[in-house]
Each structure stands twice: as structure tokens, then as C-alpha cells.
Design a protein around this motif. Structure first.
Motif, PDB file in Angstrom:
ATOM      1  N   LEU A 101      42.839 104.398 -27.452  1.00 46.95           N
ATOM      2  CA  LEU A 101      41.790 104.137 -26.464  1.00 46.95           C
ATOM      3  C   LEU A 101      40.753 105.263 -26.410  1.00 46.95           C
ATOM      4  O   LEU A 101      39.609 105.038 -26.040  1.00 46.95           O
ATOM      5  N   SER A 102      41.172 106.465 -26.758  1.00 49.83           N
ATOM      6  CA  SER A 102      40.248 107.601 -26.645  1.00 49.83           C
ATOM      7  C   SER A 102      39.616 107.978 -27.973  1.00 49.83           C
ATOM      8  O   SER A 102      38.946 109.009 -28.075  1.00 49.83           O
ATOM      9  N   PHE A 103      39.798 107.145 -28.977  1.00 46.08           N
ATOM     10  CA  PHE A 103      39.395 107.522 -30.339  1.00 46.08           C
ATOM     11  C   PHE A 103      37.917 107.931 -30.438  1.00 46.08           C
ATOM     12  O   PHE A 103      37.564 108.838 -31.178  1.00 46.08           O
ATOM     13  N   ASP A 104      37.043 107.272 -29.683  1.00 50.72           N
ATOM     14  CA  ASP A 104      35.599 107.553 -29.790  1.00 50.72           C
ATOM     15  C   ASP A 104      35.124 108.698 -28.892  1.00 50.72           C
ATOM     16  O   ASP A 104      33.928 108.946 -28.792  1.00 50.72           O
ATOM     17  N   CYS A 105      36.065 109.372 -28.237  1.00 48.43           N
ATOM     18  CA  CYS A 105      35.668 110.457 -27.318  1.00 48.43           C
ATOM     19  C   CYS A 105      34.941 111.564 -28.076  1.00 48.43           C
ATOM     20  O   CYS A 105      35.390 112.003 -29.129  1.00 48.43           O
ATOM     21  N   ILE A 106      33.818 112.009 -27.514  1.00 44.08           N
ATOM     22  CA  ILE A 106      33.056 113.087 -28.157  1.00 44.08           C
ATOM     23  C   ILE A 106      33.155 114.389 -27.358  1.00 44.08           C
ATOM     24  O   ILE A 106      32.354 115.308 -27.545  1.00 44.08           O
ATOM     25  N   GLN A 107      34.116 114.447 -26.437  1.00 49.05           N
ATOM     26  CA  GLN A 107      34.423 115.681 -25.699  1.00 49.05           C
ATOM     27  C   GLN A 107      33.233 116.195 -24.889  1.00 49.05           C
ATOM     28  O   GLN A 107      33.060 117.403 -24.770  1.00 49.05           O
ATOM     29  N   CYS A 108      32.423 115.289 -24.372  1.00 48.86           N
ATOM     30  CA  CYS A 108      31.248 115.750 -23.624  1.00 48.86           C
ATOM     31  C   CYS A 108      31.638 116.338 -22.274  1.00 48.86           C
ATOM     32  O   CYS A 108      30.911 117.147 -21.708  1.00 48.86           O
ATOM     33  N   GLY A 109      32.757 115.892 -21.723  1.00 47.12           N
ATOM     34  CA  GLY A 109      33.278 116.491 -20.489  1.00 47.12           C
ATOM     35  C   GLY A 109      32.780 115.880 -19.193  1.00 47.12           C
ATOM     36  O   GLY A 109      33.188 116.299 -18.113  1.00 47.12           O
ATOM     37  N   ILE A 110      31.911 114.887 -19.274  1.00 48.74           N
ATOM     38  CA  ILE A 110      31.316 114.384 -18.037  1.00 48.74           C
ATOM     39  C   ILE A 110      32.349 113.630 -17.195  1.00 48.74           C
ATOM     40  O   ILE A 110      32.258 113.600 -15.972  1.00 48.74           O
ATOM     41  N   CYS A 111      33.357 113.036 -17.831  1.00 47.51           N
ATOM     42  CA  CYS A 111      34.401 112.338 -17.063  1.00 47.51           C
ATOM     43  C   CYS A 111      35.103 113.323 -16.133  1.00 47.51           C
ATOM     44  O   CYS A 111      35.337 113.035 -14.959  1.00 47.51           O
TER      45      CYS A 111
END
Ligand code: SF4
Ligand code: SF4
Ligand code: FES
Length: 266
Positions: A170-180
């Protein structure tokens, strides 16, 4: 983080019209946007990133790939008459009239320290390193904030269940932007938990690629050392010649069938 140009250099840029297009389309209008509270008039066709550069900002932080991959340029903004805070990647989001924006290129979320070799892909690995995962109240603010449209709340639910495969997928596309993490009332570092999940999944759960294993063994056994030494001794011209004259796979070759004549390094 960012530095403004002088008024003179800004005027020059108006004439040159920088941006995603070297020359702006005919009839492009200037629209007002507000960067950290100050008004700037920028061409309506630009992304936020380009518009900020157009306005005179220079990026030292908060900009990386410019292609929606690195997560460095996450930007929050609000539009007039709308109570909602919007989120977008500055390199991908086109400006809109009167948007108020600022960048959040880094969010100091808690990141656990671990040695992946000492873990074993048990659910407890996640629970011990990130006990705060159980503070999730399922408010969905993280999912709503994600510029990659990832179901963040769902992957956190998978983490709570200890379902590492689901967490990784589910998290594969995460780009680690941190906004969540910046929107989470439970102060959960979602993206760090997701990264742990993907690491565990890759190392302990996903079947190993046998051809990759073989190639790694060949590399560690020294099969390519001589060739690398030879390449390191070449100058730029020799390397260019070698590259240009290399044997290339024909465009019409059947996938997976073609082999070069020289098989020394296969
Ligand atoms: S999951 Fe979080 S860190 Fe990853 S892209 Fe979405 S908002 Fe950014
Ligand atoms: S924002 Fe935090 S509390 Fe809300 S669903 Fe996401 S992880 Fe859970
Ligand atoms: S600069 Fe990398 S995602 Fe925008």
C-alpha cells in the motif's frame, strides 16, 4: 532555504519567461500568488516551483528531482474562499490565482534506529520500533493530505495488524515527503513506518531473484575486477569511443533473446 533575486534580475526574467516552457504560450496572463504572505505576479502556466523561481526565489533545499519523485518540494496552500488546506508537490502543481502557499520541505518526524539484519519480519518488529502506531484514531487526515493519493490510513491499519506485505504494497508509491506526519493528531511518523515495512518485505518476505543472486556472487568473486581496472585507466575520449562503438541490442530483437557476440562478461 530560499533567497530572493533583486528587482532588476526579476524584471529580466519577466522578459525571458522562464518556466516549464522556455517561451510562454501566446496570451499567457500573469496571475497573483502569495508566497509566505507576499504577493507576486507570475505566469499562469507555471508550476509552483517554477513560479517561485520566476518570482526570484532560489532553491537550495526544498527541490530535488523536479519530476514528482523525491518528495522534497511538498507545498501547502489555501485558495481564496476555501477553508481547506491543500497539499501539492511544487514541481507538479500549476499555480492558481490568489493561492497562498508555503513549502514544508522537511518535517522532523520520529525515526527509529535499527539494524535490518537483526530484525526478522515479525509484526513485533514494527510494534517495538514504532509503538505509536497504536495511537492511530483512524481520522484519515493523512490520506487526505497525501500528494501521491496513497491510502495512508490503510497502510497504518496494516502496520497495526502486523501485515507487513500489505504495509509494503500500500505504501509502495510513498515519496517520503512527510506531509502525512505533519497532519497526524496522534503524531505517528507514517512514512518511516512504511519504509520499515518495505525494507522488511524486501529482505525477508519477497522471493529472491535468482539471476540477481548469481550476478552478485560473480561480482563479489572478482569476475569484473579486471574490466573495471581497465575502464578506470581510460581517459574520457577512450570511454566515449567504447560507449559509441558498443554492440547494441537491435530494436526489433525478441525480448530476452538477444545476446552480444562477446560473452566474456555475461
Ligand atoms: S504517505 Fe506520507 S510521506 Fe508518503 S507520499 Fe504520502 S504524504 Fe508523503
Ligand atoms: S492522521 Fe494519524 S491518527 Fe489520523 S488516520 Fe492517519 S495515522 Fe491515524
Ligand atoms: S522536486 Fe522532487 S518531487 Fe518535486
Amino acid at each position: 532555504m530560499m533567497k530572493e533575486d533583486t528587482p532588476e534580475s526579476k524584471d529580466k526574467k519577466m522578459a525571458i519567461a522562464t518556466g516549464d516552457r522556455a517561451i510562454l504560450p501566446e496570451g499567457t496572463k500573469a496571475i497573483p500568488i502569495y508566497i509566505m504572505g507576499k504577493r507576486y505576479d507570475v505566469p499562469e502556466t507555471l508550476t509552483i516551483l517554477k513560479a517561485m523561481e520566476y518570482a526570484g526565489f532560489k532553491f537550495i533545499r526544498g527541490c530535488g528531482c523536479r519530476g514528482g519523485i523525491c518528495g522534497a518540494c511538498v507545498t501547502v496552500y489555501r485558495k481564496p474562499g476555501d477553508y481547506k488546506i491543500q497539499v501539492g508537490l511544487a514541481c507538479q502543481t500549476v499555480v492558481e490565482p490568489n493561492m497562498y502557499l508555503t513549502q514544508i520541505p522537511f518535517f522532523p518526524a520520529n525515526r527509529a534506529s535499527y539494524d535490518i539484519e537483526e530484525l526478522s519480519a515479525k509484526p513485533e518488529d514494527i510494534f517495538k520500533l514504532y509503538p505509536e502506531v497504536f495511537r492511530c484514531v483512524a481520522c484519515n487526515a493523512c490520506t487526505k493530505a497525501c500528494p501521491m493519493d496513497i491510502k495512508v490510513m490503510d497502510y497504518i491499519a496494516a502496520a497495526k495488524k502486523g501485515d507487513i506485505e500489505q504495509l509494503a504494497k500500500l505504501s509502495f508509491d510513498c515519496i517520503q515527503c512527510g506531509i502525512c506526519a505533519s497532519r497526524c493528531m496522534a503524531e505517528i511518523p507514517q512514512y518511516h513506518i512504511a519504509q520499515l515495512g518495505r525494507r522488511l518485505y524486501g529482505k525477508y518476505i519477497l522471493p529472491k531473484a535468482q539471476h540477481l543472486k548469481k550476478r552478485v556472487e560473480e561480482i563479489t568473486s572478482g569476475k569484473y575486477d579486471k574490466m573495471l581496472e581497465m575502464l578506470k585507466k581510460m581517459d574520457k575520449k577512450q570511454l566515449e569511443k567504447l560507449y559509441v562503438e558498443r554492440e547494441r541490442e537491435p530494436d526489433d530483437s525478441e525480448p530476452g533473446k538477444w545476446l552480444p557476440k562477446d560473452k566474456t562478461y555475461l
